[in-house]
Design an enzyme around this catalytic site. Structure first.
Site, mmCIF file in Angstrom:
data_model
loop_
_atom_site.group_PDB
_atom_site.id
_atom_site.type_symbol
_atom_site.label_atom_id
_atom_site.label_comp_id
_atom_site.label_asym_id
_atom_site.label_seq_id
_atom_site.Cartn_x
_atom_site.Cartn_y
_atom_site.Cartn_z
ATOM 1 N N GLU A 68 24.695 16.315 6.433
ATOM 2 C CA GLU A 68 26.019 16.208 7.242
ATOM 3 C C GLU A 68 26.421 17.475 6.780
ATOM 4 O O GLU A 68 26.550 17.969 5.527
ATOM 5 C CB GLU A 68 26.894 15.215 6.574
ATOM 6 C CG GLU A 68 26.463 13.848 7.426
ATOM 7 C CD GLU A 68 27.478 12.433 7.178
ATOM 8 O OE1 GLU A 68 28.570 13.117 6.676
ATOM 9 O OE2 GLU A 68 27.305 11.637 7.097
ATOM 10 N N ASP A 79 38.838 10.763 4.766
ATOM 11 C CA ASP A 79 38.526 11.325 3.531
ATOM 12 C C ASP A 79 39.249 11.204 2.703
ATOM 13 O O ASP A 79 40.535 11.212 2.719
ATOM 14 C CB ASP A 79 38.115 12.670 3.851
ATOM 15 C CG ASP A 79 36.654 12.680 4.811
ATOM 16 O OD1 ASP A 79 35.740 12.262 4.470
ATOM 17 O OD2 ASP A 79 36.912 13.475 5.658
#
Length: 280
Positions: A68, A79
């Site tokens: 990723e 996040d």
């Protein structure tokens, strides 16, 4: 900062770098899974350190099956603190979506690459242009956690035109009906999150992710990968009992934020790879 990127900063068609070949994500992961190997997908924030491309190559050498690539965004809602700090550092280092994609265009990476970012950035960049530039840089898939499938028509059309697979996420509270819809529409793999909340290192791994992985496997043959909180080789092994593998992010970026080297991060990935191979 990233949300105001101008479309004019996209990779131009007359760039001196030639387009990089895409490696299909879904077929690669299925073949790896069917061979009996558990999937290991590290995350690297583009621009977090000057030699971040060396880090991408190092984690591949350490046993990653796909990587990723985090395209930093100034408001990464999904996040937790570590990836937020990694994004801020990368932005302070001057990274832009254009710079990240252009840099990747200059490297040959031996596994599929997945862009992880937010749709505000994609929209501002230009949806079709972003898909085109992703493909030219060798990326074969995208994770856009803030873009629900019901609102993804424009992105899906652009992604499909350029061979970009769209990876969807499922949470422990996802209903059976919606889970079936997500499993039938995700491409590449199903990203199942291990807990409600944001990404981040954890001491203990919530078993909600393994329950969710089992639910997906009961209705679909799509590869199932668990993320959020995978911080140790023991976590990776435990999460892979019911899933096909794991995404590892915050613990790797924390090492860099704390002054660790590319070699140290690669060592973390290698330890997880060895633990998975020994267990399964």
């Amino acid at each position: 900062m990233t949300g105001t990127t101008s479309p004019e900063t996209a990779v131009s068609s007359d760039s001196p770098s030639s387009p990089r070949p895409q490696i299909a994500l879904g077929s690669t992961l299925r073949a790896t899974r069917d061979s009996g190997r558990k999937l290991l997908m590290p995350y690297v924030t583009a621009g977090i350190v000057p030699d971040w491309l060396d880090l991408v190559e190092a984690v591949v050498d350490a046993g990653a099956d796909a990587v990723e690539i985090g395209i930093p965004f100034s408001d990464p809602a999904m996040d937790g603190p570590t990836i937020q700090q990694a994004s801020v550092r990368a932005l302070d280092n001057g990274i832009t979506p254009h710079a990240a994609l252009s840099a990747l265009r200059d490297r040959e990476i031996a596994v599929p690459l997945i862009a992880m970012t937010y749709y505000n950035l994609v929209y501002r960049y230009g949806t079709e242009r972003f898909a085109s530039d992703m493909a030219a840089s060798g990326l074969s898939a995208a994770i856009l956690p803030d873009l629900p499938i019901e609102a993804a028509g424009e992105w899906l059309a652009a992604a499909g035109e350029y061979g970009i697979e769209n990876v969807l996420l499922a949470a422990p509270v996802t209903s059976d009906e919606r889970l079936a819809m997500l499993a039938s529409n995700t491409q590449g793999f199903m990203y199942t999150v291990s807990t409600m909340g944001t990404t981040g290192e954890r001491t203990d791994l919530d078993d909600a992710g393994t329950v969710l992985a089992r639910r997906v496997k009961a209705i679909s043959d799509v590869p199932v990968v668990i993320g959020f909180g995978i911080s140790t080789p023991e976590h990776a092994v435990a999460a892979s009992r019911e899933s096909d593998g794991v995404v590892v992010a915050s613990t790797l970026m924390r090492t860099l934020l704390d002054g660790g080297s590319v070699e140290e991060v690669a060592g973390q990935v290698r330890d997880m790879r060895q633990a998975l191979d020994a267990a399964y």
